[in-house]
Design an enzyme around this catalytic site. Structure first.
Site, PDB file in Angstrom:
ATOM      1  N   GLU A 284     -40.579 -21.293  22.919  1.00  0.00           N
ATOM      2  CA  GLU A 284     -40.912 -21.143  21.500  1.00  0.00           C
ATOM      3  C   GLU A 284     -42.228 -21.852  21.172  1.00  0.00           C
ATOM      4  O   GLU A 284     -42.908 -21.495  20.224  1.00  0.00           O
ATOM      5  CB  GLU A 284     -39.770 -21.727  20.648  1.00  0.00           C
ATOM      6  CG  GLU A 284     -39.408 -20.852  19.467  1.00  0.00           C
ATOM      7  CD  GLU A 284     -38.138 -21.311  18.765  1.00  0.00           C
ATOM      8  OE1 GLU A 284     -37.182 -20.520  18.726  1.00  0.00           O
ATOM      9  OE2 GLU A 284     -38.096 -22.442  18.243  1.00  0.00           O
ATOM     10  N   HIS A 305     -28.098 -18.099  46.074  1.00  0.00           N
ATOM     11  CA  HIS A 305     -27.316 -16.960  46.560  1.00  0.00           C
ATOM     12  C   HIS A 305     -27.431 -15.769  45.616  1.00  0.00           C
ATOM     13  O   HIS A 305     -26.652 -14.820  45.711  1.00  0.00           O
ATOM     14  CB  HIS A 305     -25.855 -17.386  46.742  1.00  0.00           C
ATOM     15  CG  HIS A 305     -25.719 -18.465  47.781  1.00  0.00           C
ATOM     16  ND1 HIS A 305     -25.277 -18.227  49.056  1.00  0.00           N
ATOM     17  CD2 HIS A 305     -26.018 -19.789  47.723  1.00  0.00           C
ATOM     18  CE1 HIS A 305     -25.297 -19.361  49.750  1.00  0.00           C
ATOM     19  NE2 HIS A 305     -25.738 -20.329  48.959  1.00  0.00           N
ATOM     20  N   LYS A 419     -35.212 -10.846  12.578  1.00  0.00           N
ATOM     21  CA  LYS A 419     -34.435 -11.111  11.355  1.00  0.00           C
ATOM     22  C   LYS A 419     -34.743 -10.054  10.302  1.00  0.00           C
ATOM     23  O   LYS A 419     -33.844  -9.555   9.633  1.00  0.00           O
ATOM     24  CB  LYS A 419     -34.793 -12.497  10.786  1.00  0.00           C
ATOM     25  CG  LYS A 419     -34.344 -13.641  11.666  1.00  0.00           C
ATOM     26  CD  LYS A 419     -34.640 -14.970  10.994  1.00  0.00           C
ATOM     27  CE  LYS A 419     -34.454 -16.111  11.958  1.00  0.00           C
ATOM     28  NZ  LYS A 419     -35.023 -17.359  11.499  1.00  0.00           N
TER      29      LYS A 419
HETATM   30  O1  PA5 Z   1     -36.822 -24.530  16.874  1.00  0.00           O
HETATM   31  C1  PA5 Z   1     -36.610 -23.927  15.841  1.00  0.00           C
HETATM   32  O2  PA5 Z   1     -37.271 -24.117  14.807  1.00  0.00           O
HETATM   33  C2  PA5 Z   1     -35.493 -22.918  15.739  1.00  0.00           C
HETATM   34  O3  PA5 Z   1     -34.858 -22.726  16.956  1.00  0.00           O
HETATM   35  C3  PA5 Z   1     -34.456 -23.381  14.729  1.00  0.00           C
HETATM   36  O4  PA5 Z   1     -33.952 -24.618  15.134  1.00  0.00           O
HETATM   37  C4  PA5 Z   1     -33.330 -22.364  14.598  1.00  0.00           C
HETATM   38  O5  PA5 Z   1     -33.846 -21.124  14.230  1.00  0.00           O
HETATM   39  C5  PA5 Z   1     -32.324 -22.820  13.565  1.00  0.00           C
HETATM   40  O6  PA5 Z   1     -32.942 -23.019  12.339  1.00  0.00           O
HETATM   41  P1  PA5 Z   1     -32.253 -23.867  11.189  1.00  0.00           P
HETATM   42  O7  PA5 Z   1     -32.092 -25.243  11.666  1.00  0.00           O
HETATM   43  O8  PA5 Z   1     -33.183 -23.758  10.023  1.00  0.00           O
HETATM   44  O9  PA5 Z   1     -30.929 -23.214  10.923  1.00  0.00           O
END
Ligand code: PA5
Length: 447
Positions: A284, A305, A419
């Site tokens: 990310e 394996h 989303k």
């Molecule tokens: O790293 C990030 O920002 C995302 O993975 C969020 O943690 C994830 O989308 C969850 O978001 P939130 O904490 O707003 O529910």
């Protein structure tokens, strides 16, 4: 010193010139990381090991003790950065079998990280006849997966407990001021913990997001923070050539050689969730603007394996980062057999940990012979200090690595695309135009 970075096994895979060329990007990357920034740059994790809310930490310990006393099960609701770190830490410190093991702390299940009814139903059935506490974690307070799971879990709680009892059993970790979850918690007078404004989800394991569930499993969260602080101190003392930055430089050297996939390798099954956390942190942070190393992970010797063949012999677009543990919690010795039916009599009486480390060395030499550079990160043992060091090592590395790559390591613009489509297909208000477009595409595909 618990965590060390070793580049000696990768030496033949790059020239001094290549290293120096990429290293030129390090000074500006480091300057960017250290520069004063506003809250929207999400660099709050950088100072966290020293600069955290001490009162809140005490409150986390108090609530963790209460959850331990009141509950057979803790349900942790969250997705992405709001659950991966806690799960990783619990399995690393205790075991991947934590829930099934004999212990005097609650079982801990993670929900709200998918839309699977089957998975949720399984967890509900595990809760039957048990006392439950809940930690719902969401920075935005509006993430669909966790919000839906919270609806189900509240429904479950309302069937078991009175309103007054529920207030003692639901703990909310969210933004300090805004968001649907914060509003709900205030209205219901639920106990809340804060996700600092300047700490993004995937960098939040050293805040209440990670620390509350981790404390519930009985781990020493002070020691985790102390490990992270040690790593920060040590990397700063080593200066610009510190080990985390060397890891970042070499990743970018291999990337410049079109090695687009990094495989994190561990020989400990209880490291598997750490690898999931690492994949999110690196994927990310770096995968954007058409750039980035794809983070993959394997557990050896298990995956030797399955994926071993590809790594040894497939397309040479890979490098490996081996996370090597040097001490075990429980040593075992290979038992002798009266008759040497399997031809392994020569191993009788040998430590199983030494078989594991020979497998590591043999594999590393085979894979480097096969054209896959291997970097190594060593840690001593699966304890809190090593965990804190590892977490902070990876934070530092991914931050400068992302800057060197020319991306902002602290945003995640691409996460919104699925989303929008999902909401349009589910018929949410305001998405009708997109829905028409998607319906057309789907009907062309025969839906
Ligand atoms: O790293 C990030 O920002 C995302 O993975 C969020 O943690 C994830 O989308 C969850 O978001 P939130 O904490 O707003 O529910």
């Amino acid at each position: 010193m618990a965590v060390r970075f070793l580049d000696k096994y990768a030496k033949g895979f790059y020239s001094d010139e290549e290293y120096s060329r990429v290293k030129e990007l390090l000074v500006p990357a480091d300057a960017k990381l250290r520069a004063e920034s506003d809250v929207n740059e999400y660099k709050g994790w950088y100072g966290l090991p020293f600069d955290y809310d001490k009162e809140e930490l005490e409150e986390i310990k108090r609530v963790a003790a209460k959850i331990q006393k009141d509950s057979d099960i803790l349900l942790v609701i969250g997705i992405g950065g709001s659950y991966l770190g806690a799960r990783a830490a619990i399995e690393f410190l205790k075991s991947q079998h934590y829930n099934a093991m004999k212990k005097d702390t609650p079982e801990i299940y993670f929900v709200g990280n998918s839309f699977s009814p089957d998975d949720f139903a399984d967890i509900v059935s595990l809760c039957e006849g048990k006392d439950i506490s809940v930690n719902v974690i969401s920075k935005s307070g509006s993430t669909t997966e966790s919000a839906i799971a919270f609806r189900f879990v509240r429904h479950l709680m309302l069937q078991k407990y009175t309103d007054a009892e529920i207030k003692e059993r639901i703990f909310v970790t969210t933004d300090c001021k805004k968001g649907a979850l914060k509003n709900f918690a205030d209205r219901e007078r639920l106990k809340t913990f804060v996700i600092p404004d300047d700490v993004g989800g995937r960098f939040s394991v050293l805040t209440a997001v990670g620390l509350l569930p981790i404390a519930v499993c009985g781990a020493d969260i002070d020691e985790i923070l102390a490990g992270a602080a040690d790593m920060k101190r040590r990397m700063e003392a080593q200066g610009i050539d510190n080990e985390a930055y060397r890891y970042a430089v070499l990743r970018n050297v291999f990337y410049s050689q079109e090695k687009f996939i990094e495989i994190l390798v561990s020989y400990e099954p209880s490291f598997r969730s750490m690898a999931e956390w690492w994949k999110q942190l690196f994927g990310e942070s770096e995968g954007k603007g058409g750039k980035g190393i794809f983070p993959a992970a394997v557990t050896f010797s298990t995956d030797l394996h399955s994926l071993g063949q590809y790594i040894q012999d497939g397309k040479r677009c890979l490098f490996e980062t081996v996370v090597k543990q040097t001490e075990v919690k429980n040593e075992l010795y290979v038992p002798p057999n009266a008759v040497d039916i399997d031809g392994l009599g020569f191993l009788a009486g040998k430590k199983l940990s030494s078989v594991n480390s020979k497998a590591l060395m043999g594999t590393l030499l085979a894979h480097t012979d096969g054209g896959v550079p291997n970097l190594v990160i060593e840690y001593d043992k699966r304890d809190e200090r090593n965990l804190g060091e590892l977490i902070y090592f990876f934070f530092l590395a991914v931050a400068v690595s992302g800057y060197m790559l020319g991306v902002n390591p602290f945003d995640q613009p691409g996460v919104e695309a699925y989303k929008r489509n999902m909401f349009a297909l589910l018929g949410k208000d305001g998405y009708s135009e997109l829905r028409e477009e998607l319906d057309k595409k789907l009907s062309e595909l025969g839906h």
